[in-house]
Design an enzyme around this catalytic site. Structure first.
Site: not given
Length: 518
Positions: A224, A228, A264-265, A374
């Site tokens: 993560h 990524h 998103h992360d 994802d």
């Protein structure tokens, strides 16, 4: 919970000074520890004008800068005095004597960088290809010297602002950046769609936003991290290019889709929600044990948007609406709600009632596209998919090691003694990836969808073969275990059930159907 104080201090656990809380609305803070407490010289060297770069490449980057500028009198004559002072002032933190020692004058480092720039440009020309190698692209964009005539076809005004933005230096027609794959790729895609000019985004604010996004990903996470995020952004772009979406989505939809993929992360700590809950982490308390990480990613992204003022020129209502929709997209990536979204998607497809002229339906499809992006790693070519599988499994195992060290119950899939990359991946493909991408292929039956399903089948078979070889090898070198000794072997059957439980499923490959409103 007393054991919480014995755990290693995660980046999220640092005390936050009041000025940082007020600056980011108490919802996000940088992973750069130089913002908290006394600044460390080594950390200060990583924040030159809000531009961050990987510490492992500091030496190489700085030597390239000096090689391009020249030494001695040539350095003084090539750039203004103030800029020379700026470049050399942080030698205090990088120990200039070590950097400059033994640098051969005949090594054409700047030529190498120009060659790397050309390769990166060629890769961006094929950014819509499913075989896009994000690992190679990340290496090509990791702290390079870019020609000031950028690869992006921006207007003269935007180019001027970009080259003279904070943290950027132009010397001898060379733009010195510490660009990484996420920054470079996201900026390129936003500009390729014409979103920068369409939404009148301030180029300096946009650049600062992307740099801060890159910085707030933890580079020490095996999986993560910003690479990524860049990979998910590239996959999202591939889906946005699909005929069904490309002819229906608005410019606002595309902007939100790309920004959601990139963030998103954001600020992911490298452990899962279960870990945060059982250690009484403050984030679990803040978000009441519900979509803890996804809520934090969303609020962190909103914090950066507000800090940089990227949408400050928009009406307040429009800006807030953008933030809410961004949150709705990011929250959809919560794997524990996989069954909920999949059932809703399947119901829409069965009823054939998806209408992309409806804003709510388009938003739902964006949610499904982001979910696919994802977890699309098993659908990539084997050479890329295998690397991602090893990285995510290593992150699981690192969490398990921490849990063992502090005598906590080891989370499912996180025990390196009883799990392998292969059995985890086969379970993940069977219970999570295959059902989702089968429905996506029903929605968008294109060459890309068939390519992804083809890679998924081949990759699953490859992991099965590797697992079989591993079992055969173990049987040849060790006597058959019996009784209590057979427990580790039996554990290899657990990943499927654990994954099904984590996704809200029932343990079978076919997840139950449900209903939902758009």
């Amino acid at each position: 919970m007393e054991v919480c104080y014995q755990l290693p201090v995660l980046p999220l656990d640092r005390p936050v000074p009041k000025h940082v809380l007020s600056r980011r609305g108490a919802i996000s803070f940088s992973s750069s520890s130089s913002l908290f407490g006394a600044p460390d010289p080594r950390q200060l060297s990583q924040r030159r004008g809000a531009i961050s770069y990987d510490s492992s490449d500091q030496t190489a980057l700085y030597i390239r800068m000096l090689a391009r500028l020249g030494f001695g009198s040539s350095l003084a004559s090539s750039v203004p005095g103030g800029r020379v002072h700026r470049l050399l002032s942080f030698q205090r933190y990088l120990h200039s004597s070590r950097l400059l020692r033994g640098t051969p004058h005949q090594m054409p480092l700047h030529i190498l960088d120009e060659d790397y720039t050309g390769q990166a440009k060629c890769m961006l020309e094929k950014v819509g290809g499913w075989n896009f190698d994000i690992f190679r692209f990340d290496k090509l964009t990791n702290g390079r010297l870019w020609p000031s005539k950028l690869m992006w076809n921006v207007s003269t005004k935007l180019h001027h602002l970009l080259c003279h933005g904070p943290g950027l230096t132009v010397c001898n027609d060379i733009l010195i950046t510490q660009g990484h794959s996420l920054i470079t790729l996201t900026f390129h895609l936003l500009n390729q769609y014409g979103l920068v000019e369409l939404f009148q985004l301030d180029i300096v604010k946009l650049w600062r936003f992307l740099v801060m996004v890159q910085e707030d990903y933890h580079s020490d996470n095996p999986y993560h991290n910003a690479v990524h995020a860049a990979d998910v952004t590239q996959a999202m772009y591939c889906y946005l290019q699909e005929p069904t979406l490309s002819k229906s989505l608005t410019s606002c939809d595309i902007l939100l889709g790309l920004l959601a993929a990139a963030t998103h992360d954001l600020d992911h700590p490298g452990v899962n929600q279960a870990f945060l809950i059982k250690t009484d982490h403050y984030l679990a308390t803040l978000y009441r044990n519900t979509s803890v990480l996804e809520n934090h990613h969303w609020k962190s992204a909103v914090g950066l948007l507000r800090e940089t003022g990227l949408f400050s020129h928009l009406p307040a209502e429009d800006s807030l609406n953008m933030e809410r929709q961004l949150g709705s997209l990011i929250l959809a990536t919560d794997i524990s709600r996989q069954n909920e979204y999949l059932s809703k998607f399947r119901t829409h497809l069965d009823k054939e009632d998806l209408c992309l002229s409806s804003a709510s339906h388009r938003h739902f499809i964006l949610q499904m596209a982001l979910k696919c992006a994802d977890i699309c790693n098993p659908c990539r070519p084997w050479e890329l998919s295998k690397q991602w599988s090893e990285k995510v499994t290593e992150e699981f195992f690192q969490q398990g090691d921490i849990e063992k060290k502090h005598r906590l119950d080891v989370s499912p899939l996180c025990d390196r003694r009883t799990n392998t990359v292969g059995n985890i991946q086969i379970g993940f493909m069977t219970y999570v990836v295959e059902p989702l991408f089968a429905e996506w292929a029903r929605f968008s039956d294109t060459r890309l969808s068939q390519t992804m399903l083809g890679h998924l089948g081949l990759n699953k078979a490859s992991w099965g073969s590797l697992q079989q070889e591993h079992i055969s090898s173990s049987e040849e070198t060790e006597p058959r275990a019996s009784g209590a000794d057979a427990v580790p072997a039996a554990a290899s059957t657990r990943p499927g059930a654990a994954i099904a439980a984590d996704t809200g499923g029932t343990g079978s490959k076919e997840l139950p159907q449900g209903s939902g409103e758009s």
